[in-house]
Design a protein around this motif. Structure first.
Motif, short mmCIF file in Angstrom:
data_model
loop_
_atom_site.label_atom_id
_atom_site.label_comp_id
_atom_site.label_asym_id
_atom_site.label_seq_id
_atom_site.Cartn_x
_atom_site.Cartn_y
_atom_site.Cartn_z
N LEU A 189 0.81 -1.15 -0.02
CA LEU A 189 0.06 0.11 -0.06
C LEU A 189 0.91 1.11 -0.21
N GLY A 190 1.89 1.21 0.49
CA GLY A 190 2.83 2.25 0.89
C GLY A 190 3.87 2.29 -0.31
N GLU A 191 4.97 3.04 0.05
CA GLU A 191 6.05 3.16 -0.84
C GLU A 191 7.28 2.25 -0.50
N LYS A 192 7.72 1.37 -1.63
CA LYS A 192 8.72 0.41 -1.60
C LYS A 192 10.04 1.34 -1.64
N ILE A 193 10.93 1.11 -0.68
CA ILE A 193 12.34 1.75 -0.84
C ILE A 193 13.54 0.63 -0.35
N THR A 194 14.40 1.21 -0.68
CA THR A 194 15.68 0.34 -0.27
C THR A 194 16.58 1.51 0.44
N VAL A 195 16.97 0.87 1.73
CA VAL A 195 17.83 1.80 2.42
C VAL A 195 19.18 0.85 2.63
N ASN A 196 20.07 1.31 2.19
CA ASN A 196 21.59 0.72 2.16
C ASN A 196 21.25 -0.89 2.06
N GLY A 197 20.68 -1.15 0.94
CA GLY A 197 20.48 -2.43 0.52
C GLY A 197 19.32 -3.30 0.96
N ILE A 198 18.63 -2.82 1.83
CA ILE A 198 17.72 -3.58 2.69
C ILE A 198 16.14 -3.04 2.29
N GLU A 199 15.52 -3.83 1.76
CA GLU A 199 14.03 -3.60 1.22
C GLU A 199 13.11 -3.35 2.38
N CYS A 200 12.79 -2.15 2.30
CA CYS A 200 11.38 -1.71 3.26
C CYS A 200 10.36 -1.40 2.53
N GLU A 201 9.38 -0.76 3.43
CA GLU A 201 8.13 0.10 2.99
C GLU A 201 7.91 1.33 4.05
N ILE A 202 7.44 2.15 3.33
CA ILE A 202 6.79 3.50 4.32
C ILE A 202 5.41 3.34 4.22
N LEU A 203 4.64 3.13 5.28
CA LEU A 203 3.14 3.01 5.18
C LEU A 203 2.66 4.14 6.08
N SER A 204 1.34 4.64 5.83
CA SER A 204 0.50 5.24 6.78
C SER A 204 0.18 4.29 7.77
N GLU A 205 0.02 4.72 8.97
CA GLU A 205 -0.30 3.88 10.32
C GLU A 205 -1.76 3.42 10.01
N ASN A 206 -2.48 4.12 9.14
CA ASN A 206 -3.88 3.54 9.06
C ASN A 206 -4.10 2.52 8.20
N GLU A 207 -2.99 2.08 7.29
CA GLU A 207 -2.83 1.06 6.48
C GLU A 207 -2.50 -0.27 7.14
N VAL A 208 -1.92 -0.30 8.37
CA VAL A 208 -1.88 -1.53 9.02
C VAL A 208 -2.95 -2.16 9.67
N LEU A 209 -3.17 -3.51 9.38
CA LEU A 209 -4.54 -4.22 9.79
C LEU A 209 -4.40 -4.41 11.36
N GLY A 210 -3.21 -4.62 12.05
CA GLY A 210 -3.22 -4.88 13.51
C GLY A 210 -1.93 -5.15 14.01
N PHE A 211 -1.53 -5.28 15.11
CA PHE A 211 -0.13 -5.58 15.56
C PHE A 211 -0.18 -6.35 16.85
N MET A 212 1.00 -6.86 16.95
CA MET A 212 0.96 -8.27 18.11
C MET A 212 2.08 -7.39 19.31
N GLY A 213 2.40 -6.18 19.22
CA GLY A 213 3.34 -5.83 20.09
C GLY A 213 4.72 -6.57 20.06
N ASN A 214 5.64 -6.14 21.02
CA ASN A 214 6.61 -6.88 20.94
C ASN A 214 7.02 -8.02 21.50
#
Length: 102
Positions: free
Chosen positions: A77-102
């Motif tokens: 949903l967000g933007e795919k970016i590569t930061v120093n060779g590591i693939e990541c995504e930038i999303l808006s917090e409202n695009e997250v379906l849910g979380f499990m905590g740490n």
């Protein structure tokens, strides 16, 4: 997680996440689920969070924090970016379906 990723700071209600591979999904009994049989949500790790959502009175703090395991839709949903060779995504917090905590 690379220290170079930690230096990236998303703005406002955005989060920087790194998706986990589908092959990492397994049942409680330890059986790995093949990609074609896995459901269409994906797990990711929150790498960094922004300052929060803008409001009339300033900012509402983000609900997510670094290290949270989150669920996302299969399609990015967000933007795919590569930061120093590591693939990541930038999303808006409202695009997250849910979380499990740490």
């Amino acid at each position: 997680m690379s220290s170079s990723i930690k230096s990236f700071k998303p703005l406002f209600d955005r989060v920087l996440v790194q998706r986990l591979r589908n092959s990492d999904i397994k049942t409680g009994g330890g059986i790995y689920i093949p990609d074609k049989l896995a459901n269409k949500t994906h797990e990711a790790i929150v790498i960094e969070v922004g300052t929060g959502r803008r409001t009339v009175n300033g900012f509402a703090p983000p609900l997510l924090k670094k290290g949270d395991r989150i669920l996302l839709n299969e399609s990015p949903l967000g933007e795919k970016i590569t930061v120093n060779g590591i693939e990541c995504e930038i999303l808006s917090e409202n695009e997250v379906l849910g979380f499990m905590g740490n």
